[in-house]
Scaffold this motif. Structure first.
Motif, PDB file in Angstrom:
ATOM      1  N   ASP A  93       0.883  -1.161   0.000  1.00  0.00           N
ATOM      2  CA  ASP A  93       0.000   0.000   0.000  1.00  0.00           C
ATOM      3  C   ASP A  93       0.924   1.215   0.000  1.00  0.00           C
ATOM      4  N   TRP A  94       1.191   1.747  -1.176  1.00  0.00           N
ATOM      5  CA  TRP A  94       2.205   2.788  -1.295  1.00  0.00           C
ATOM      6  C   TRP A  94       1.813   4.063  -0.567  1.00  0.00           C
ATOM      7  N   ASP A  95       0.564   4.454  -0.638  1.00  0.00           N
ATOM      8  CA  ASP A  95       0.146   5.692   0.032  1.00  0.00           C
ATOM      9  C   ASP A  95       0.384   5.601   1.539  1.00  0.00           C
ATOM     10  N   THR A  96      -0.012   4.486   2.133  1.00  0.00           N
ATOM     11  CA  THR A  96       0.138   4.331   3.579  1.00  0.00           C
ATOM     12  C   THR A  96       1.598   4.150   3.966  1.00  0.00           C
ATOM     13  N   THR A  97       2.328   3.365   3.193  1.00  0.00           N
ATOM     14  CA  THR A  97       3.747   3.151   3.471  1.00  0.00           C
ATOM     15  C   THR A  97       4.518   4.463   3.435  1.00  0.00           C
ATOM     16  N   LEU A  98       4.264   5.277   2.422  1.00  0.00           N
ATOM     17  CA  LEU A  98       4.984   6.547   2.304  1.00  0.00           C
ATOM     18  C   LEU A  98       4.493   7.572   3.318  1.00  0.00           C
ATOM     19  N   ALA A  99       3.208   7.525   3.668  1.00  0.00           N
ATOM     20  CA  ALA A  99       2.687   8.442   4.690  1.00  0.00           C
ATOM     21  C   ALA A  99       3.388   8.217   6.024  1.00  0.00           C
ATOM     22  N   TYR A 100       3.723   6.963   6.323  1.00  0.00           N
ATOM     23  CA  TYR A 100       4.431   6.681   7.573  1.00  0.00           C
ATOM     24  C   TYR A 100       5.810   7.332   7.574  1.00  0.00           C
ATOM     25  N   ARG A 101       6.464   7.355   6.430  1.00  0.00           N
ATOM     26  CA  ARG A 101       7.754   8.018   6.335  1.00  0.00           C
ATOM     27  C   ARG A 101       7.619   9.523   6.506  1.00  0.00           C
ATOM     28  N   HIS A 102       6.560  10.098   5.956  1.00  0.00           N
ATOM     29  CA  HIS A 102       6.313  11.530   6.176  1.00  0.00           C
ATOM     30  C   HIS A 102       6.079  11.825   7.660  1.00  0.00           C
ATOM     31  N   GLU A 103       5.422  10.912   8.348  1.00  0.00           N
ATOM     32  CA  GLU A 103       5.210  11.068   9.782  1.00  0.00           C
ATOM     33  C   GLU A 103       6.556  11.117  10.519  1.00  0.00           C
ATOM     34  N   TYR A 144       8.766   6.939  17.832  1.00  0.00           N
ATOM     35  CA  TYR A 144       9.298   8.163  17.240  1.00  0.00           C
ATOM     36  C   TYR A 144       8.841   9.463  17.905  1.00  0.00           C
ATOM     37  N   PRO A 145       7.595   9.588  18.422  1.00  0.00           N
ATOM     38  CA  PRO A 145       7.264  10.863  19.075  1.00  0.00           C
ATOM     39  C   PRO A 145       8.118  11.103  20.321  1.00  0.00           C
ATOM     40  N   ALA A 146       8.323  10.057  21.118  1.00  0.00           N
ATOM     41  CA  ALA A 146       9.146  10.182  22.312  1.00  0.00           C
ATOM     42  C   ALA A 146      10.617  10.370  21.935  1.00  0.00           C
ATOM     43  N   ALA A 147      11.088   9.632  20.946  1.00  0.00           N
ATOM     44  CA  ALA A 147      12.483   9.764  20.519  1.00  0.00           C
ATOM     45  C   ALA A 147      12.771  11.184  20.057  1.00  0.00           C
ATOM     46  N   SER A 148      11.869  11.754  19.288  1.00  0.00           N
ATOM     47  CA  SER A 148      12.047  13.121  18.815  1.00  0.00           C
ATOM     48  C   SER A 148      12.110  14.105  19.973  1.00  0.00           C
ATOM     49  N   CYS A 149      11.216  13.950  20.927  1.00  0.00           N
ATOM     50  CA  CYS A 149      11.217  14.871  22.071  1.00  0.00           C
ATOM     51  C   CYS A 149      12.491  14.729  22.894  1.00  0.00           C
ATOM     52  N   ALA A 150      12.992  13.502  23.039  1.00  0.00           N
ATOM     53  CA  ALA A 150      14.248  13.312  23.760  1.00  0.00           C
ATOM     54  C   ALA A 150      15.398  14.009  23.044  1.00  0.00           C
ATOM     55  N   LEU A 151      15.440  13.901  21.734  1.00  0.00           N
ATOM     56  CA  LEU A 151      16.501  14.563  20.974  1.00  0.00           C
ATOM     57  C   LEU A 151      16.356  16.078  21.032  1.00  0.00           C
ATOM     58  N   GLN A 152      15.119  16.561  21.058  1.00  0.00           N
ATOM     59  CA  GLN A 152      14.915  17.999  21.236  1.00  0.00           C
ATOM     60  C   GLN A 152      15.458  18.468  22.580  1.00  0.00           C
ATOM     61  N   GLU A 153      15.265  17.666  23.611  1.00  0.00           N
ATOM     62  CA  GLU A 153      15.792  18.011  24.936  1.00  0.00           C
ATOM     63  C   GLU A 153      17.322  17.996  24.924  1.00  0.00           C
ATOM     64  N   LEU A 154      17.916  17.039  24.214  1.00  0.00           N
ATOM     65  CA  LEU A 154      19.373  17.044  24.091  1.00  0.00           C
ATOM     66  C   LEU A 154      19.859  18.299  23.387  1.00  0.00           C
ATOM     67  N   ASP A 176       0.996   1.952  26.144  1.00  0.00           N
ATOM     68  CA  ASP A 176       0.161   2.897  26.887  1.00  0.00           C
ATOM     69  C   ASP A 176       0.940   3.526  28.038  1.00  0.00           C
ATOM     70  N   LYS A 177       1.666   2.723  28.786  1.00  0.00           N
ATOM     71  CA  LYS A 177       2.438   3.255  29.916  1.00  0.00           C
ATOM     72  C   LYS A 177       3.508   4.242  29.461  1.00  0.00           C
ATOM     73  N   ALA A 178       4.012   4.064  28.241  1.00  0.00           N
ATOM     74  CA  ALA A 178       5.008   4.985  27.701  1.00  0.00           C
ATOM     75  C   ALA A 178       4.373   6.202  27.042  1.00  0.00           C
ATOM     76  N   GLY A 179       3.039   6.280  27.058  1.00  0.00           N
ATOM     77  CA  GLY A 179       2.351   7.411  26.444  1.00  0.00           C
ATOM     78  C   GLY A 179       2.355   7.378  24.938  1.00  0.00           C
ATOM     79  N   LEU A 180       2.501   6.180  24.353  1.00  0.00           N
ATOM     80  CA  LEU A 180       2.670   6.063  22.911  1.00  0.00           C
ATOM     81  C   LEU A 180       1.455   5.480  22.191  1.00  0.00           C
ATOM     82  N   LEU A 181       0.287   5.475  22.856  1.00  0.00           N
ATOM     83  CA  LEU A 181      -0.982   5.227  22.167  1.00  0.00           C
ATOM     84  C   LEU A 181      -1.621   6.588  21.961  1.00  0.00           C
TER      85      LEU A 181
END
Length: 399
Positions: A64-74, A293-303, A373-378
């Motif tokens: 599914d190219w649209d969905t596969t590529l949308a994940y990369r945009h995310e 990735y949302p948590a990883a990005s925020c951690a790198l922003q903090e760094l 869920d405990k990691a806040g990733l849902l």
């Protein structure tokens, strides 16, 4: 979800019995307002098959190219680079070379359109697995491996992506000595016109790579690896090491020539390796980043902001989830990445090429749900809970 909203709950199979689990709230993750600078970080992205494709073992991948590529945009929207056509994308576990080449071209074009960073795997998996048993050792076998690498490197280079030289099952089969490995890699590095990333993938990710670099003894293999790096450092941007051994990685990192990065591939110990110590740190090229990735990005922003303790706290909060996703047998971690993507509404169904959805048990994925869920990733607990109930009912588990 606000404080006044009724909390969502799901009855889950845990430790052999059904338990009611109440979900928390998603993390307050933010996208970066500027490029991430303190670390170079790639998330190794998975692929999403077309819903009506066969998606059974042995069938050619039909994406599914649209969905596969949308994940990369995310991933790009959170400031991360994308490492594509890697083992996370099911190289050697359902993704054939024809589809891989198309993935490289499409993903690279999307990266260029939005200014996203991308690196893609070049290997030798276009060689027919049924022929590998008959591929002779010696110069002929090495020549076949070299030509396969060259074909894939050309695809990655022509697409405009950075080359990741992936470990090769075919090379592991035909090589009879460390010198055979050095012959192949030295030849490729002498021919390429840009620095590449070398990829050392451990047997927990691919048992067919036993004895890579010419020895089953890690210290001996490491010496061959570092000799190659030292003699060709101008052609090596960095090395991705996926051995799940933090002590080995730190030692290797300290031994690398100036200018050669260590991209951690340690999906168990990434928090301390990325944050680092007074002697240095690892950059990242991780499958687990595709899930967190949302948590990883925020951690790198903090760094980037100099908030080292906060960065470590964020990454540590995802560690238990990462260790669960990558538990033995580790090579089925892709199943957990796809399941988390589905729970978060990033793909229409829990489907994977090659029928790999069966790679993990119901209880394993139920525990993944809890840890995410405990990691806040849902990202949307009601949607995630609804999908979890559907999955459980499909598997004969009703409360």
């Amino acid at each position: 979800m606000t404080a006044s909203t009724t909390r969502v709950s799901v009855t889950l199979p845990r430790s052999g019995r059904l338990e009611n689990y109440e979900l928390g709230e998603p993390g307050l993750w933010r996208k970066p307002s500027a490029p991430l600078t303190s670390r170079v970080a790639y998330a190794a992205a998975h692929v999403v098959p077309r819903a009506l494709a066969p998606n059974v073992p042995g069938a050619p991948a039909d994406l599914d190219w649209d969905t596969t590529l949308a994940y990369r945009h995310e991933l790009w929207s959170y400031g991360l680079g994308v490492a594509d056509a890697m083992d996370t994308a099911q190289r050697g576990m359902g993704l054939d070379w024809t589809t891989t080449a198309e993935l490289i071209r499409r993903s690279s074009a999307e990266a260029a359109a939005v200014g996203g960073s991308i690196a893609c795997g070049a290997g030798t998996d276009q060689l027919d697995p049924t022929d590998l048993a008959h591929l002779s050792t010696g110069k002929y076998g090495l020549a076949v491996v070299l030509d396969a690498y060259r074909e894939q490197i050309d695809v990655v280079r022509s697409a405009g992506a950075k080359v990741i030289l992936m470990a090769s099952r075919a090379l592991a089969q035909v090589a009879t000595s460390p010198e055979d490995y050095l012959t192949v890699y030295r030849t490729l590095l002498s021919e390429i016109d840009q620095p590449v990333i070398l990829h050392w993938l451990g047997t927990m990710f691919d048992p067919a790579l036993q004895g890579y670099w010419g020895s089953e003894e890690i210290p001996v293999a490491t010496k061959v690896f570092t000799d190659l790096i030292e003699s060709h450092s101008e052609k090596i941007d960095g090395v991705k090491v996926s051995l799940l051994d933090a002590t080995h990685e730190v030692s290797l990192r300290r031994a690398l020539p100036d200018g050669v990065r260590l991209y951690t591939g340690d999906d168990f110990n990434y928090p301390e390796l990325i944050v680092g110590d007074h002697e240095g740190f690892s950059d990242a090229l991780l499958g687990v980043f595709a899930g967190i990735y949302p948590a990883a990005s925020c951690a790198l922003q903090e760094l980037d902001a100099g908030n080292i303790d906060r960065a470590r706290q964020i990454l540590d909060a995802t560690r238990e989830l990462g260790r669960h996703i990558f538990m033995v047998p580790t090579y089925f971690y892709k199943t957990g990445i796809a399941f988390l993507s589905w729970l978060n509404g990033k793909q229409p169904g829990f489907a994977m090429v090659g029928g790999l959805t069966s790679g993990r048990s119901v209880e394993h994925l139920a525990e993944l749900f809890v840890l995410a869920d405990k990691a806040g990733l849902l990202s949307d607990p009601p949607i995630a809970a609804h999908r979890m109930r559907l999955y459980l009912e499909l598997n004969g588990i009703t409360s």
